[in-house]
Design a protein around this motif. Structure first.
Motif, PDB file in Angstrom:
ATOM      1  N   LEU A 164       1.030  -1.370   0.034  1.00 10.93           N
ATOM      2  CA  LEU A 164      -0.027   0.200  -0.254  1.00 10.93           C
ATOM      3  C   LEU A 164       0.753   1.228  -0.031  1.00 10.93           C
ATOM      4  O   LEU A 164       1.580   1.502   0.851  1.00 10.93           O
ATOM      5  CB  LEU A 164      -0.913   0.012   1.194  1.00 10.93           C
ATOM      6  CG  LEU A 164      -1.867  -1.165   1.275  1.00 10.93           C
ATOM      7  CD1 LEU A 164      -2.811  -1.101   2.726  1.00 10.93           C
ATOM      8  CD2 LEU A 164      -3.042  -1.270   0.265  1.00 10.93           C
ATOM      9  N   PRO A 165       1.023   2.043  -1.139  1.00 10.11           N
ATOM     10  CA  PRO A 165       2.074   3.065  -1.406  1.00 10.11           C
ATOM     11  C   PRO A 165       1.473   4.317  -0.685  1.00 10.11           C
ATOM     12  O   PRO A 165       2.013   5.545  -0.649  1.00 10.11           O
ATOM     13  CB  PRO A 165       2.340   2.967  -2.714  1.00 10.11           C
ATOM     14  CG  PRO A 165       1.222   2.639  -3.428  1.00 10.11           C
ATOM     15  CD  PRO A 165       0.616   1.505  -2.317  1.00 10.11           C
ATOM     16  N   VAL A 214      -1.803  -2.270  -4.287  1.00 11.94           N
ATOM     17  CA  VAL A 214      -2.738  -1.698  -4.727  1.00 11.94           C
ATOM     18  C   VAL A 214      -2.694   0.118  -4.264  1.00 11.94           C
ATOM     19  O   VAL A 214      -2.105   0.336  -3.308  1.00 11.94           O
ATOM     20  CB  VAL A 214      -4.126  -1.926  -3.624  1.00 11.94           C
ATOM     21  CG1 VAL A 214      -5.311  -1.306  -3.761  1.00 11.94           C
ATOM     22  CG2 VAL A 214      -4.080  -3.557  -3.814  1.00 11.94           C
ATOM     23  N   SER A 215      -2.999   0.853  -5.277  1.00 14.63           N
ATOM     24  CA  SER A 215      -2.751   2.153  -5.189  1.00 14.63           C
ATOM     25  C   SER A 215      -4.013   2.899  -5.887  1.00 14.63           C
ATOM     26  O   SER A 215      -5.052   2.195  -6.409  1.00 14.63           O
ATOM     27  CB  SER A 215      -1.562   2.533  -5.687  1.00 14.63           C
ATOM     28  OG  SER A 215      -1.441   4.001  -5.697  1.00 14.63           O
ATOM     29  N   VAL A 261      -0.990  -5.577 -10.011  1.00 17.56           N
ATOM     30  CA  VAL A 261      -1.344  -4.314  -9.436  1.00 17.56           C
ATOM     31  C   VAL A 261      -2.642  -3.777  -9.933  1.00 17.56           C
ATOM     32  O   VAL A 261      -3.096  -3.555 -10.922  1.00 17.56           O
ATOM     33  CB  VAL A 261      -0.207  -3.202 -10.502  1.00 17.56           C
ATOM     34  CG1 VAL A 261      -0.304  -1.761 -10.078  1.00 17.56           C
ATOM     35  CG2 VAL A 261       1.229  -3.850 -10.119  1.00 17.56           C
ATOM     36  N   ASN A 262      -3.335  -3.310  -8.793  1.00 21.37           N
ATOM     37  CA  ASN A 262      -4.788  -2.713  -8.999  1.00 21.37           C
ATOM     38  C   ASN A 262      -4.996  -1.491  -8.612  1.00 21.37           C
ATOM     39  O   ASN A 262      -4.393  -0.894  -7.576  1.00 21.37           O
ATOM     40  CB  ASN A 262      -5.698  -3.798  -8.058  1.00 21.37           C
ATOM     41  CG  ASN A 262      -5.810  -5.112  -9.040  1.00 21.37           C
ATOM     42  OD1 ASN A 262      -5.902  -4.994 -10.057  1.00 21.37           O
ATOM     43  ND2 ASN A 262      -5.524  -6.183  -8.290  1.00 21.37           N
ATOM     44  N   VAL A 264     -10.003  -2.588   1.412  1.00 20.31           N
ATOM     45  CA  VAL A 264     -10.002  -3.940   2.019  1.00 20.31           C
ATOM     46  C   VAL A 264     -10.383  -5.007   0.883  1.00 20.31           C
ATOM     47  O   VAL A 264      -9.596  -6.112   0.633  1.00 20.31           O
ATOM     48  CB  VAL A 264     -10.826  -4.012   2.997  1.00 20.31           C
ATOM     49  CG1 VAL A 264     -11.034  -5.448   3.669  1.00 20.31           C
ATOM     50  CG2 VAL A 264     -10.422  -3.114   4.148  1.00 20.31           C
ATOM     51  N   GLY A 265     -11.639  -4.740   0.105  1.00 22.16           N
ATOM     52  CA  GLY A 265     -11.748  -5.733  -0.888  1.00 22.16           C
ATOM     53  C   GLY A 265     -11.071  -5.850  -2.206  1.00 22.16           C
ATOM     54  O   GLY A 265     -10.563  -7.092  -2.487  1.00 22.16           O
ATOM     55  N   VAL A 266     -10.440  -4.801  -2.589  1.00 23.38           N
ATOM     56  CA  VAL A 266      -9.302  -4.702  -3.539  1.00 23.38           C
ATOM     57  C   VAL A 266      -8.223  -5.708  -3.323  1.00 23.38           C
ATOM     58  O   VAL A 266      -7.601  -6.300  -3.995  1.00 23.38           O
ATOM     59  CB  VAL A 266      -9.119  -3.351  -4.288  1.00 23.38           C
ATOM     60  CG1 VAL A 266      -7.979  -3.311  -5.080  1.00 23.38           C
ATOM     61  CG2 VAL A 266     -10.336  -2.757  -4.673  1.00 23.38           C
ATOM     62  N   VAL A 267      -7.562  -5.245  -1.937  1.00 21.65           N
ATOM     63  CA  VAL A 267      -6.666  -5.839  -1.487  1.00 21.65           C
ATOM     64  C   VAL A 267      -6.698  -7.465  -1.398  1.00 21.65           C
ATOM     65  O   VAL A 267      -6.071  -8.245  -1.743  1.00 21.65           O
ATOM     66  CB  VAL A 267      -6.141  -5.432  -0.011  1.00 21.65           C
ATOM     67  CG1 VAL A 267      -5.085  -6.306   0.634  1.00 21.65           C
ATOM     68  CG2 VAL A 267      -5.603  -3.918  -0.181  1.00 21.65           C
ATOM     69  N   ALA A 268      -7.791  -8.096  -1.030  1.00 20.82           N
ATOM     70  CA  ALA A 268      -8.276  -9.304  -0.793  1.00 20.82           C
ATOM     71  C   ALA A 268      -8.060  -9.779  -2.460  1.00 20.82           C
ATOM     72  O   ALA A 268      -7.652 -11.066  -2.489  1.00 20.82           O
ATOM     73  CB  ALA A 268      -9.679  -9.617  -0.324  1.00 20.82           C
TER      74      ALA A 268
END
Length: 333
Positions: free
Chosen positions: A20-21, A121-122, A305-306, A318-322
Motif C-alpha cells: 500500500l503506497p 494496490v493504489s 497491480v490494482n 479492503v476488498g481490492v486487497v483481498a
C-alpha cells in the motif's frame, strides 16, 4: 455468505504480501487495520515515519511492515533495477532516485519487480494514469497478453440478475474507445477474470444501444464485429451480442429481443462499448443501487497491480486487497 466474504476466506488461506503506497491517506490505515485484524494479507506500507504517524492516528496497524524509501537498505538496489529497466529511455540514476523517492507507487512497483512483494494496490489519491504508468513501465505485461484492461467486480444487494447480483463490468478504466479487436480481447480477459474470482461460468454480453440489429450505426457495427472476433477466438465461451442492457440481464426482455441467445437475460459479464459508457454505468449502479464496486482491477499485467477509485471507501480498499491477494496466489500456479 456474500461473494466478498468468500473472496476474503480465499485470501486468508494463502496469505500474500501486498504493498500500500498511499501513506498520505487515512483510508489506507483504516483499511490496513481491518486487513491485518482479519488476516487477509501481509502488508507493506511505504512512507516516512512522519507520514505514517500523522495519518495512522487512531488505527492499529500492528504487524504492518513500514518502509521509508529514504532509509531502506534496498533502495540503492531498486535504483539500479530502475535504471536498468529504463536505460533505453535514457533514465539516469539521479532521475531514477528522484522519481522513486517522490512517487511511492513507482517505488512499490520496483519492490514488486524485485520479488519483495506479491501485489500492489493504489489509486485512493492518485489517478489511474499515475497508478498504472509505473506498473506498465516497470512490471510490464503478462507474456502473451495483447491488451491490459480494467474491470470492476460489482456486488449488487438484493439483486436476482447476474450471478446472484455479482457481475464483472469492463473496461471501466483504461481503454477509451477500443476497436473491435481490443473489445474482443477485453471480453475474453473479463470472462477469465470472472471465472477465476467468482468460480462460476461466465456469460458475456457485448453491450450496445442495439439488440440484434434493432439499430444501425458505426458504433453498433463495432460491437457486432467484436462479437464475431471473440466467438472465433473462444468458440466454447458463452458470449453474445450486440445486446442492450435490459436484454442482457432480464430474462423476459432477453427472450423478447434476442430469442434463442444463450446469453440474453442471463449475462454476468458486461462488456461496454467504450470507456464513457462503462465508467458511467458502474458509478450509476454503485451509487443508485448501493452496490459494492471493487476496482478497477487490472488484467494483463505480469504481477497484480490494482487501481482504486479516488472516491473509494476504506472498505473498498479492503476488498481490492483481498482480490489482489487472490490474483497473486493464482500467479503461483
Amino acid at each position: 455468505m456474500s461473494m466478498m466474504d468468500q473472496l476474503r476466506e480465499r485470501a486468508k488461506k494463502n496469505k500474500k504480501t501486498i504493498i500500500l503506497p498511499e501513506s498520505m491517506d487515512k483510508r489506507t490505515f483504516k483499511a490496513a487495520q481491518t486487513i491485518l485484524k482479519d488476516g487477509l494479507a501481509n502488508l507493506i506500507i511505504i512512507g516516512t515515519p512522519q507520514e505514517v504517524e500523522e495519518y495512522s492516528k487512531g488505527f492499529d496497524i500492528t504487524g504492518a511492515t513500514i518502509i521509508d524509501p529514504n532509509t531502506y537498505e534496498k533502495t540503492e538496489e531498486y535504483e539500479d533495477l530502475f535504471v536498468e529497466l529504463r536505460k533505453s529511455k535514457g533514465l539516469t540514476h539521479e532521475d531514477a532516485r528522484k522519481q522513486m523517492l517522490s512517487d511511492y507507487t513507482t517505488y512499490g512497483c520496483l519492490m514488486l519487480k524485485a520479488g519483495d512483494a506479491d501485489g500492489l494496490v493504489s489509486g485512493a489519491c492518485h489517478s489511474t494514469a499515475n497508478t498504472l504508468r509505473p506498473a506498465l513501465q516497470i512490471i510490464k505485461t503478462k507474456p502473451g497478453t495483447k491488451l491490459v484492461s480494467g474491470f470492476f467486480v460489482m456486488e449488487v444487494p438484493n439483486c436476482e440478475f447476474g450471478e446472484n447480483g455479482v457481475f464483472v463490468f469492463a473496461d471501466c478504466s483504461l481503454e477509451q474507445n477500443p476497436d473491435p479487436e481490443k473489445l474482443a480481447a477485453i471480453a475474453l480477459s473479463s470472462a477469465e477474470s470472472f471465472k477465476f474470482l467468482v468460480g462460476k461460468e461466465p456469460k458475456v454480453a457485448m453491450l450496445s444501444h442495439s439488440s440484434k440489429g434493432s439499430a444501425k450505426h458505426d458504433d453498433v457495427t463495432k460491437v457486432v464485429e467484436a462479437t464475431r472476433i471473440a466467438k472465433e477466438l473462444a468458440p466454447n465461451l458463452c458470449l453474445d451480442g450486440e445486446l442492450q442492457l435490459d436484454a442482457a440481464i432480464v430474462p423476459e426482455v432477453g427472450e423478447a429481443k434476442a430469442p434463442g441467445s444463450p446469453v440474453a437475460g442471463h449475462a454476468n459479464v458486461l462488456v461496454f462499448p467504450d470507456l464513457d459508457a462503462a465508467n458511467i454505468g458502474y458509478k450509476l449502479v454503485q451509487r443508485l443501487a448501493k452496490a459494492n464496486a471493487y476496482g478497477p482491477m487490472c488484467q494483463g499485467i505480469a504481477k497484480p497491480v490494482n487501481d482504486l477509485s479516488r472516491g473509494c471507501s476504506a472498505e473498498d480498499i479492503v476488498g481490492v486487497v483481498a482480490i489482489t491477494a487472490i490474483q497473486a496466489a493464482g500467479e503461483d500456479k
